[in-house]
Write an enzyme that holds these catalytic residues in place. Structure first.
Site, PDB file in Angstrom:
ATOM      1  CD  GLU A   1      -1.791  -2.289   1.738  1.00 55.00           C
ATOM      2  OE1 GLU A   1      -0.593  -2.564   2.017  1.00 55.00           O
ATOM      3  OE2 GLU A   1      -2.735  -3.086   1.939  1.00 55.00           O
TER       4      GLU A   1
ATOM      5  CG  PHE B   1     -10.064  -9.377  11.747  1.00 49.84           C
ATOM      6  CD1 PHE B   1      -8.804  -9.766  12.200  1.00 49.84           C
ATOM      7  CD2 PHE B   1     -10.327  -9.428  10.387  1.00 49.84           C
ATOM      8  CE1 PHE B   1      -7.835 -10.206  11.308  1.00 49.84           C
ATOM      9  CE2 PHE B   1      -9.372  -9.872   9.483  1.00 49.84           C
ATOM     10  CZ  PHE B   1      -8.115 -10.264   9.955  1.00 49.84           C
ATOM     11  CD  GLN B   2      -7.634  -7.156   8.195  1.00 47.88           C
ATOM     12  OE1 GLN B   2      -8.551  -6.956   7.397  1.00 47.88           O
ATOM     13  NE2 GLN B   2      -6.468  -7.683   7.836  1.00 47.88           N
TER      14      GLN B   2
ATOM     15  CE  LYS C   1     -17.146  -6.702   4.079  1.00 45.49           C
ATOM     16  NZ  LYS C   1     -16.478  -7.952   4.450  1.00 45.49           N
TER      17      LYS C   1
ATOM     18  CG  MET D   1      22.260  12.314   3.228  1.00 51.29           C
ATOM     19  SD  MET D   1      23.479  13.446   2.498  1.00 51.29           S
ATOM     20  CE  MET D   1      22.540  14.148   1.153  1.00 51.29           C
TER      21      MET D   1
HETATM   22  C1  LIG Z   1      12.149   5.890   5.498  1.00 53.93           C
HETATM   23  C2  LIG Z   1      13.448   6.537   5.813  1.00 53.93           C
HETATM   24  N1  LIG Z   1      14.315   5.951   6.671  1.00 53.93           N
HETATM   25  C3  LIG Z   1      15.495   6.533   6.951  1.00 53.93           C
HETATM   26  C4  LIG Z   1      15.844   7.715   6.380  1.00 53.93           C
HETATM   27  C5  LIG Z   1      17.162   8.397   6.729  1.00 53.93           C
HETATM   28  N2  LIG Z   1      18.027   8.475   5.547  1.00 53.93           N
HETATM   29  C6  LIG Z   1      18.129   9.594   4.802  1.00 53.93           C
HETATM   30  S1  LIG Z   1      19.140   9.402   3.484  1.00 53.93           S
HETATM   31  C7  LIG Z   1      19.507   7.838   3.937  1.00 53.93           C
HETATM   32  C8  LIG Z   1      20.458   6.998   3.116  1.00 53.93           C
HETATM   33  C9  LIG Z   1      19.921   6.673   1.783  1.00 53.93           C
HETATM   34  O1  LIG Z   1      20.732   5.697   1.194  1.00 53.93           O
HETATM   35  P1  LIG Z   1      20.548   5.295  -0.308  1.00 53.93           P
HETATM   36  O2  LIG Z   1      19.137   5.005  -0.612  1.00 53.93           O
HETATM   37  O3  LIG Z   1      21.496   4.192  -0.626  1.00 53.93           O
HETATM   38  O4  LIG Z   1      20.922   6.633  -1.100  1.00 53.93           O
HETATM   39  P2  LIG Z   1      22.317   7.432  -1.148  1.00 53.93           P
HETATM   40  O5  LIG Z   1      22.310   8.404  -0.032  1.00 53.93           O
HETATM   41  O6  LIG Z   1      23.414   6.432  -1.026  1.00 53.93           O
HETATM   42  O7  LIG Z   1      22.289   8.115  -2.475  1.00 53.93           O
HETATM   43  C10 LIG Z   1      18.831   7.462   5.096  1.00 53.93           C
HETATM   44  C11 LIG Z   1      18.942   6.151   5.766  1.00 53.93           C
HETATM   45  C12 LIG Z   1      14.900   8.298   5.500  1.00 53.93           C
HETATM   46  N3  LIG Z   1      15.123   9.470   4.919  1.00 53.93           N
HETATM   47  N4  LIG Z   1      13.741   7.677   5.210  1.00 53.93           N
END
Ligand SMILES: Cc1ncc(C[n+]2csc(CCOP(=O)(O)OP(=O)(O)O)c2C)c(N)n1
Length: 571
Positions: free
Chosen positions: A63, A125-126, A175, A483
């Site tokens: 979803e 439920f749900q 529902k 990042m």
């Molecule tokens: C759902 C979620 N969890 C954690 C983060 C924190 N976060 C921001 S950037 C990042 C790393 C992203 O890694 P990747 O997808 O490999 O991209 P890159 O930075 O290497 O280009 C994380 C863990 C986030 N923004 N969203």
């Protein structure tokens, strides 16, 4: 009374229409073309009616993917994205998407199934309290309590989602009411006395702003996504050209002003360009059009535009003065405000020195990286830009790749850029690219993803394969959560705590498992030839770019620092 009820029952049986029928009729009336939905017990009466519906139904494989796809669709089409999820876990799976759409002002109408009215509140439920959960992350939410309200509620939901500042609206649909037989209902008027968005700006305020422009010595426009939502890019260009004003974009505003225009400076903010950030720092008049002074843009508020008079055009009065003291507030639609501003046609400001300074900054401090034998992510982004002549729809996930996409893809046109700005949601990019491609089937859509975010959404490859969507999935594979790794390197003494992906599947084989062609690309030369081969074909493709894992995004404003305190600026 008894007689009346019996009569109603008789009428309902005569029409044979259920609450679910009324919902679908109302959706058809709103010209809904596509629904991103996932079935389950509480929405089965709706799904039974969808079986015969003309509306295209796209089944995401989770979803969350469905709602991000709806966001991508909304951003590119300008129409609300429509989502259906079942009660309980189906509905809670879309929470991230609702928060994301709320932050980035995207219009969505989301129908969640609910348990039968007789058991609401009994931990059935749900059952989940979707009104309670979604109240802070929706523009508005409804629960249907009587089938006679269905046409009005659907009409209002579309109106609220799209008018004023756009946003997501939830309709929680028990529902039993979806299954109940009901009378055919006549067209109902919306009734929202407490919701009257201001569209036309106050003319006196517009005049004040025009006067301030004519007296400014160092003016700059900060253009945000509000320009895109208001379809005001052409007017922004007209106003900027008439007054010779330079334009800076927020991350979400990219494409609102053509990147190749001599009056364009660049993107501002944490990873924005030197010239844009310095222009915000040194300006004496800041004209914010449809941006919300988000902290990733402003840096430390103490150092943000410290010597400027601030004008702020925004359709949402709550944004004015929220983060930055505003001298000239203009509440209204960006398009209407720009129409009025252009009409003022005052003498353009005298700003020769300022124009010279901006041009020197632009020339002396462009985005910079060192190209080596290892494939650089910035180089990949430059190639994607060159080989699509800047005309692709670029959809990103969140992380370093997102910032490189924003820095190196030069958008000449509006509505070619889809990214999760406010919430910064990993797992957004791949499903959002599905919605973007469905909104503009003939466009070249590139999904720019990190290997981390891709792995949060791989199941949606099935949708791409099912509909043979010709999306070019470009994974910037640095085998790390880049990042996070960058922040750990800079602020945590290179202690890379759990930011390296220890196990990674073969992305090429994964694509092939879905019947999608995949390529692993290790060098610039390979990137050149593979992109030449695949960018113009009409099939989906996955490109696993093995990019330099140690590369960082620069320039950068460290947390707590001012907009002028960028590191990693090179001449
Ligand atoms: C759902 C979620 N969890 C954690 C983060 C924190 N976060 C921001 S950037 C990042 C790393 C992203 O890694 P990747 O997808 O490999 O991209 P890159 O930075 O290497 O280009 C994380 C863990 C986030 N923004 N969203």
């Amino acid at each position: 009374m008894v007689q009346e009820a019996a009569l109603k029952e008789k009428k309902s049986q005569a029409t044979g229409l259920s609450g679910a029928d009324l919902l679908l009729k109302a959706l058809e009336k709103e010209n809904v073309e596509v629904i991103f939905g996932y079935p389950g017990g509480a929405v089965l009466p709706i799904y039974d009616k969808l079986y015969d519906s003309k509306i295209l139904h796209v089944l995401p494989r989770h979803e969350q993917g469905g709602i991000h796809a709806a966001e991508g669709y909304a951003r590119i089409s300008g129409k609300p994205g429509v989502v259906i999820a079942t009660s309980g876990p189906g509905a809670t799976n879309i929470i991230t998407g609702l928060a994301d759409a709320m932050m980035d002002s995207l219009p969505l109408v989301v129908i969640t199934g609910q348990v039968a009215t007789s058991v609401i509140g009994s931990d059935a439920f749900q059952e989940a309290d979707i009104l309670g959960i979604t109240t802070p992350i929706t523009k508005y939410n409804y629960q249907i309590r009587d089938t006679k309200d269905i046409p009005r509620i659907v009409k209002e939901a579309f109106y609220i989602a799209t008018s004023g500042r756009p946003g997501p609206v939830v309709i929680d649909f028990p529902k039993d009411l979806a299954a109940a037989l009901t009378e055919e209902l006549q067209e109902q008027e919306i009734s929202l006395p407490g919701y009257q968005p201001t569209i036309e700006p106050n003319l006196l305020q517009v005049r004040k702003l025009a006067e301030a422009v004519s007296k400014a010595k160092r003016p700059v426009i900060l253009a945000g996504a509000g320009v895109l939502h208001a379809k005001a890019s052409a007017l922004l260009k007209q106003f900027a050209e008439q007054q010779k004003l330079h334009v800076v974009h927020t991350l979400l505003g990219l494409g609102g002003f053509p990147a190749g225009h001599e009056l364009y400076i660049g993107m501002a903010g944490m990873h924005g360009c030197y010239a844009a950030n310095m222009a915000l720092y040194q300006c004496d008049l800041l004209i914010n059009i449809g941006a919300r002074f988000d902290d990733r843009l402003t840096g430390n508020l103490k150092h943000f535009a410290p010597n400027a008079r601030v004008a702020h055009i925004d359709i949402d009065p709550a944004e004015i003065g929220k983060n930055i003291h505003t001298h000239i507030p203009v509440v209204g639609d960006a398009r209407e405000a720009l129409i009025q501003l252009v009409r003022q046609d005052t003498k353009p400001p005298e700003q020769d020195e300022w124009v010279e300074t901006i041009s020197t900054w632009k020339k002396d401090f462009p985005y910079y990286y060192e190209n080596t034998d290892v494939l650089k992510p910035q180089k990949v982004m430059e190639l994607l830009y060159e080989k699509t002549a800047g005309e692709a729809i670029v959809v990103t996930d969140v992380g370093q790749h997102q910032m490189w996409a924003a820095q190196y893809y030069q958008f000449e046109n509006a509505d070619r850029w889809v990214t999760s700005g406010g919430l910064g949601t990993m797992g957004f990019g791949l499903p959002a690219s599905i919605g973007a491609q469905l909104a503009d089937p003939s466009a070249c859509v590139i999904a720019v993803l990190g290997d981390g975010g891709f792995q949060m959404s791989t199941q949606e490859l099935a949708v791409i394969a099912e509909f043979q969507l010709p999306i070019k999935i470009a994974i910037f594979n640095n085998k790390t959560l880049g990042m996070v790794r960058q922040w750990q390197e800079i602020f945590y003494g290179s202690r890379f705590s759990h930011s390296k992906n220890p196990v990674q599947p073969s992305f090429v084989k994964l694509a092939e498992a879905y019947g999608i062609k995949g390529y692993q690309i290790n060098s610039e030369a390979e990137a050149q030839s593979v992109l030449d081969e695949v960018l113009n074909n009409s099939e989906p493709v996955l490109l696993d770019f093995r990019v330099d894992a140690d590369e960082n995004v620069y320039p950068m404003i460290a947390p707590g620092k001012g907009i002028h305190e960028m590191v990693g600026v090179k001449k």
